[in-house]
Design an enzyme around this catalytic site. Structure first.
Site, short mmCIF file in Angstrom:
data_model
loop_
_atom_site.label_atom_id
_atom_site.label_comp_id
_atom_site.label_asym_id
_atom_site.label_seq_id
_atom_site.Cartn_x
_atom_site.Cartn_y
_atom_site.Cartn_z
N TYR A 33 -3.28 61.51 78.34
CA TYR A 33 -2.55 61.17 79.56
C TYR A 33 -3.44 61.33 80.79
CZ TYR A 33 -1.90 66.09 80.97
OH TYR A 33 -2.10 67.38 81.38
N LYS A 149 -8.04 65.14 77.68
CA LYS A 149 -6.74 65.34 78.34
C LYS A 149 -5.61 64.90 77.40
CE LYS A 149 -4.77 64.97 82.99
NZ LYS A 149 -4.40 66.37 83.10
N GLU A 182 -9.55 78.18 83.34
CA GLU A 182 -8.88 77.31 84.31
C GLU A 182 -7.41 77.68 84.33
OE1 GLU A 182 -8.81 73.15 83.10
OE2 GLU A 182 -8.73 73.73 81.00
N LEU A 207 -10.90 71.31 81.49
CA LEU A 207 -10.81 69.89 81.78
C LEU A 207 -11.67 69.59 83.01
CD1 LEU A 207 -9.20 67.21 81.12
CD2 LEU A 207 -7.81 67.84 83.10
N1 PDD Z 1 -3.11 68.58 85.29
N2 PDD Z 1 -6.95 71.62 84.14
C1 PDD Z 1 -5.85 71.30 83.44
C2 PDD Z 1 -5.55 72.06 82.20
C3 PDD Z 1 -4.99 70.28 83.90
O1 PDD Z 1 -3.90 69.96 83.18
C4 PDD Z 1 -5.30 69.60 85.11
C5 PDD Z 1 -4.43 68.50 85.64
C6 PDD Z 1 -6.46 69.98 85.81
C7 PDD Z 1 -6.87 69.29 87.08
O2 PDD Z 1 -7.28 67.97 86.85
P1 PDD Z 1 -7.15 66.85 87.96
O3 PDD Z 1 -7.84 67.37 89.17
O4 PDD Z 1 -7.84 65.68 87.37
O5 PDD Z 1 -5.68 66.60 88.21
C8 PDD Z 1 -7.26 70.98 85.29
C9 PDD Z 1 -2.18 67.53 85.65
C10 PDD Z 1 -2.00 67.41 87.12
C11 PDD Z 1 -0.88 67.74 84.89
O6 PDD Z 1 -0.99 68.02 83.69
O7 PDD Z 1 0.21 67.58 85.45
#
Ligand code: PDD
Length: 293
Positions: A33, A149, A182, A207
């Site tokens: 996703y 992801k 994270e 991620l």
């Molecule tokens: N989550 N780390 C994890 C585990 C994440 O699920 C996300 C993003 C990030 C940040 O990634 P980005 O900057 O590309 O949004 C880091 C999304 C927002 C979610 O699962 O809703």
């Protein structure tokens, strides 16, 4: 207004938007996703999200359901039909529908594609950023391919629930060596007492956040030194500032970790500045979605 979802070629009201019971996303989390920010009706950092999606699909050998440009058109159409001015758009690709069996279906089946969008009041994020957030920590019990992801997010779900039950906004995963990896849905950062921004390298264990990449660019443009290296929980507790980044939250300053005050216990000025600068460095989609009143 009823919300509209895109499901495998059709735009449908949510109550009719459904996937097959044997979709492999449902049965095995065999699915990836993306979440992109929508700001002022425009899709933010589309190319970077599409590049990461392509990587996730290729790592899992899931076929791409559409070319990136066509996916972008669907994302914008879902944003438009839901009249989202500010919020997020969610895209999920599954390996497809097949009688349940762990190995990939043979012959291969077409991948599934679902897109939804929702509004988020920007005032909510702004208030949260002014107040700063609380974070709690939890052992990192995830698999070692969190760079992909996938929707296999059960440890993240349990971590976020722990945070909410503790009155915190986010949970930070801590690895067996005491290093912060994270957040449950965000990347983790600290500002050391000598003014260096530190975030874990994105090769392994986290991620590679799109927001993280843009914040590195924004910080460097401001002359703030950035080090990509692991930092420990004890280093975080002694930090001047700490914050999280994600497409859904942009930059949010942290004021406590496990109940310990970070810095002076107020939203940090560097985190606040990076939040303000973010959209100068982000990319906006070529066309504006239909104006929203
Ligand atoms: N989550 N780390 C994890 C585990 C994440 O699920 C996300 C993003 C990030 C940040 O990634 P980005 O900057 O590309 O949004 C880091 C999304 C927002 C979610 O699962 O809703």
């Amino acid at each position: 207004m009823s919300r509209i979802a895109y499901v495998n070629g059709r735009y449908l009201p949510h109550r009719q938007a459904a996937i097959h019971v044997e979709d492999r996303g449902l049965q095995f989390a065999d699915s990836v996703y993306e979440v992109c920010e929508v700001k002022d009706g425009r899709l933010v950092d589309e190319d970077r999200h599409m590049a990461r999606l392509a990587r996730s699909l290729s790592e899992l050998r899931i076929a791409s359901p559409r070319k990136p440009a066509a996916l972008g058109t669907i994302l914008r159409e879902v944003i438009r039909r839901n009249r989202v001015a500010n919020g997020i758009v969610y895209l999920q690709v599954t390996r497809g529908v097949a009688p349940r069996g762990h190995a990939f279906p043979t012959p291969a089946v077409p991948p599934g594609l679902v897109v939804t969008a929702r509004s988020i009041d920007p005032a909510e994020g702004a208030a949260r950023a002014r107040a700063g957030i609380a974070v709690v920590t939890t052992p990192d019990n995830r698999w070692d391919r969190v760079d992909i992801k996938t929707v296999g997010l059960l440890p993240n779900v349990l971590a976020k629930q722990k945070a909410h039950e503790s009155g915190a906004f986010e949970a930070w995963f801590v690895d067996e060596n005491g290093f912060v990896t994270e957040g449950s849905s965000t990347n983790a950062w600290i500002l050391t007492s000598d003014g260096i921004l530190v975030t874990r390298p994105a090769e392994h264990g986290i991620l590679r956040g799109i927001t993280r990449g843009v914040v590195i660019e924004a910080a460097e443009a401001e002359g703030i030194a950035v080090e990509e290296r692991p930092f420990s929980l004890s280093e975080a507790l002694a930090a001047k500032e700490a914050f999280i980044t994600a497409s859904s939250t942009i930059v949010l300053p942290i004021v406590t970790v496990d109940g310990h005050r970070i810095g002076d216990g107020k939203a940090g000025p560097i985190a606040t500045r990076l939040r303000e600068l973010y959209h100068r460095h982000a990319q906006y989609g070529p066309c504006r979605a239909t104006a929203v009143a």
